[in-house]
Design a protein around this motif. Structure first.
Motif, PDB file in Angstrom:
ATOM      1  N   GLN A   1      51.409  59.234  39.010  1.00  0.00           N
ATOM      2  CA  GLN A   1      51.531  59.020  37.577  1.00  0.00           C
ATOM      3  C   GLN A   1      50.180  58.778  36.924  1.00  0.00           C
ATOM      4  O   GLN A   1      49.925  59.270  35.815  1.00  0.00           O
ATOM      5  N   GLU A   2      49.318  58.040  37.589  1.00  0.00           N
ATOM      6  CA  GLU A   2      47.985  57.801  37.030  1.00  0.00           C
ATOM      7  C   GLU A   2      47.219  59.106  36.890  1.00  0.00           C
ATOM      8  O   GLU A   2      46.552  59.350  35.880  1.00  0.00           O
TER       9      GLU A   2
ATOM     10  N   MET B   1      52.210  66.513  47.203  1.00  0.00           N
ATOM     11  CA  MET B   1      52.356  65.356  46.318  1.00  0.00           C
ATOM     12  C   MET B   1      51.476  65.494  45.081  1.00  0.00           C
ATOM     13  O   MET B   1      51.851  65.061  43.989  1.00  0.00           O
ATOM     14  N   ALA B   2      50.309  66.113  45.245  1.00  0.00           N
ATOM     15  CA  ALA B   2      49.409  66.309  44.106  1.00  0.00           C
ATOM     16  C   ALA B   2      50.002  67.264  43.085  1.00  0.00           C
ATOM     17  O   ALA B   2      49.769  67.119  41.874  1.00  0.00           O
ATOM     18  N   LEU B   3      50.768  68.236  43.541  1.00  0.00           N
ATOM     19  CA  LEU B   3      51.392  69.182  42.613  1.00  0.00           C
ATOM     20  C   LEU B   3      52.240  68.458  41.581  1.00  0.00           C
ATOM     21  O   LEU B   3      52.259  68.843  40.407  1.00  0.00           O
ATOM     22  N   ARG B   4      52.939  67.426  41.996  1.00  0.00           N
ATOM     23  CA  ARG B   4      53.783  66.680  41.061  1.00  0.00           C
ATOM     24  C   ARG B   4      52.958  66.146  39.894  1.00  0.00           C
ATOM     25  O   ARG B   4      53.344  66.263  38.719  1.00  0.00           O
ATOM     26  N   ALA B   5      51.789  65.587  40.210  1.00  0.00           N
ATOM     27  CA  ALA B   5      50.936  65.014  39.166  1.00  0.00           C
ATOM     28  C   ALA B   5      50.441  66.076  38.191  1.00  0.00           C
ATOM     29  O   ALA B   5      50.299  65.815  36.993  1.00  0.00           O
ATOM     30  N   HIS B   6      50.202  67.276  38.685  1.00  0.00           N
ATOM     31  CA  HIS B   6      49.602  68.319  37.849  1.00  0.00           C
ATOM     32  C   HIS B   6      50.629  69.230  37.186  1.00  0.00           C
ATOM     33  O   HIS B   6      50.261  70.023  36.315  1.00  0.00           O
ATOM     34  N   LEU B   7      51.894  69.124  37.590  1.00  0.00           N
ATOM     35  CA  LEU B   7      52.926  69.988  37.011  1.00  0.00           C
ATOM     36  C   LEU B   7      53.915  69.254  36.122  1.00  0.00           C
ATOM     37  O   LEU B   7      54.551  69.866  35.268  1.00  0.00           O
TER      38      LEU B   7
ATOM     39  N   SER C   1      61.882  67.493  43.087  1.00  0.00           N
ATOM     40  CA  SER C   1      60.834  66.532  43.417  1.00  0.00           C
ATOM     41  C   SER C   1      59.435  67.124  43.267  1.00  0.00           C
ATOM     42  O   SER C   1      58.460  66.384  43.110  1.00  0.00           O
ATOM     43  N   LEU C   2      59.316  68.450  43.286  1.00  0.00           N
ATOM     44  CA  LEU C   2      57.996  69.070  43.232  1.00  0.00           C
ATOM     45  C   LEU C   2      57.349  68.935  41.855  1.00  0.00           C
ATOM     46  O   LEU C   2      56.159  68.671  41.739  1.00  0.00           O
ATOM     47  N   CYS C   3      58.147  69.119  40.787  1.00  0.00           N
ATOM     48  CA  CYS C   3      57.575  69.010  39.439  1.00  0.00           C
ATOM     49  C   CYS C   3      58.243  67.936  38.582  1.00  0.00           C
ATOM     50  O   CYS C   3      57.809  67.682  37.466  1.00  0.00           O
ATOM     51  N   GLY C   4      59.315  67.312  39.103  1.00  0.00           N
ATOM     52  CA  GLY C   4      59.968  66.228  38.386  1.00  0.00           C
ATOM     53  C   GLY C   4      61.043  66.641  37.404  1.00  0.00           C
ATOM     54  O   GLY C   4      61.644  65.796  36.744  1.00  0.00           O
ATOM     55  N   THR C   5      61.335  67.931  37.309  1.00  0.00           N
ATOM     56  CA  THR C   5      62.333  68.410  36.354  1.00  0.00           C
ATOM     57  C   THR C   5      63.737  67.957  36.742  1.00  0.00           C
ATOM     58  O   THR C   5      64.092  67.935  37.926  1.00  0.00           O
ATOM     59  N   GLN C   6      64.538  67.616  35.727  1.00  0.00           N
ATOM     60  CA  GLN C   6      65.962  67.360  35.921  1.00  0.00           C
ATOM     61  C   GLN C   6      66.721  68.267  34.968  1.00  0.00           C
ATOM     62  O   GLN C   6      66.328  68.420  33.810  1.00  0.00           O
ATOM     63  N   TRP C   7      67.809  68.860  35.465  1.00  0.00           N
ATOM     64  CA  TRP C   7      68.577  69.772  34.622  1.00  0.00           C
ATOM     65  C   TRP C   7      70.070  69.660  34.929  1.00  0.00           C
ATOM     66  O   TRP C   7      70.471  69.326  36.027  1.00  0.00           O
TER      67      TRP C   7
END
Length: 304
Positions: free
Chosen positions: A36-37, A156-162, A218-224
């Motif tokens: 998140q940071e 894990m870094a992909l989540r922060a950047h996507l 979990s990769l980009c945090g999207t919920q649908w």
């Protein structure tokens, strides 16, 4: 991610968790804090524009991930720094063997970003991960460091950047109820194309969309949104072929198995959770990891 809500959810589960589970929750809370940071810094740098609503809806119902049309431009230096911070956390707190931990802590992530296809990471992130694993010999990874452990940092870094771009895309979508009445919801993440990591069934009390199911990437945090009676892997809607299983004493966390494809998905039932604890899918994803072991047990059977 709201880190205060994450901390509250983790604290709730730690109150009755074993020592090993507490350590695991603390480790992943640290991962989420770094993610998140770094995501906040990426967002502050800006640069990603929302797609037009008409395009977003067309891609959504054509089951074409948004990023394949509107990719994220990953900054190599920023991505390398995110990988470095996550790798240091993994090396210090993931319980790795000393040689693996040392190799991970000392790895040159700038060199990785010079070699890796970051354009693919910003458009088809799951393919990026698979291509990195296939071509692991090209990244100068120590033989003391297993490829799957090494790749945990960039995944894990992909989540922060996507995640910022993912939210922008989903905000642009603004689905209409009449659309969902005539279309099946996407099986894979509408933003990055990854399979759902888990889903949750919304509480039936006091919520407009009560009883609905929501998929989580979990990769980009999207919920649908997703259909309640449907396999989250293959899309099968034959209710007689869909079954739920859970560990005794924990009806909130279940496996939905499908006879048609032989696969399963982890599902949280919000009504069965402590009403005083927040529902945070990132934390639920960690808590439900034990269900993957249940699914591998030969005694795994329908207990509806």
């Amino acid at each position: 991610m709201d880190l205060r809500t994450v901390a509250s959810a983790v604290e709730h589960y730690e109150a009755e968790a074993s020592e090993a589970d507490v350590a695991r929750l603390e480790f992943f809370k640290g991962v989420m804090q770094i993610q998140q940071e770094r995501a906040d810094l990426v967002a502050a740098a800006g640069g990603y524009e929302a797609p037009p609503q008409e395009d977003a809806r067309a891609w959504y119902w054509a089951y074409e991930p948004f990023l394949t049309h509107a990719p994220v431009d990953l900054d190599p230096e920023a991505f390398a720094e995110t990988c470095r911070q996550l790798a240091l956390h993994l090396a210090a707190s993931a319980g790795l063997e000393d040689k693996a931990a040392d190799a991970l802590a000392g790895y040159d992530w700038n060199a990785f970003c010079e070699t890796a296809d970051l354009a693919l990471a910003g458009s088809r992130p799951q393919e990026f991960v698979e291509s990195c694993l296939t071509g692991i010999d090209g990244f100068g990874v120590s033989p003391d460091l297993p490829a799957t452990v090494f790749m945990m940092a960039p995944v894990m870094a992909l989540r922060a950047h996507l995640q910022g771009a993912a939210k922008t895309c989903m905000d642009a979508l603004r689905l209409k109820k009449e659309d969902t009445a005539v279309h099946d919801q996407p099986l894979r993440c509408p933003v990055c194309g990854s399979p759902a990591a888990a889903s949750h069934v919304v509480s039936t009390s006091g919520v407009t969309e009560s009883g609905n199911r929501v998929q989580y990437c979990s990769l980009c945090g999207t919920q649908w949104g997703f259909e309640r009676i449907r396999c989250g892997v293959c899309g099968n809607v034959n209710q007689s072929q869909l079954h739920y299983h859970h560990i005794e004493g924990d009806s909130a966390h279940r496996l939905q198995s499908c006879e048609a494809c032989g696969q399963y998905e982890r599902v949280v039932f919000q009504d069965d959770l402590d009403p005083h604890a927040p529902l945070v899918m990132e934390v639920e994803d960690v808590v439900m990891a034990r269900l993957d072991q249940v699914a591998l047990d030969p005694r795994f059977k329908n207990d509806n």
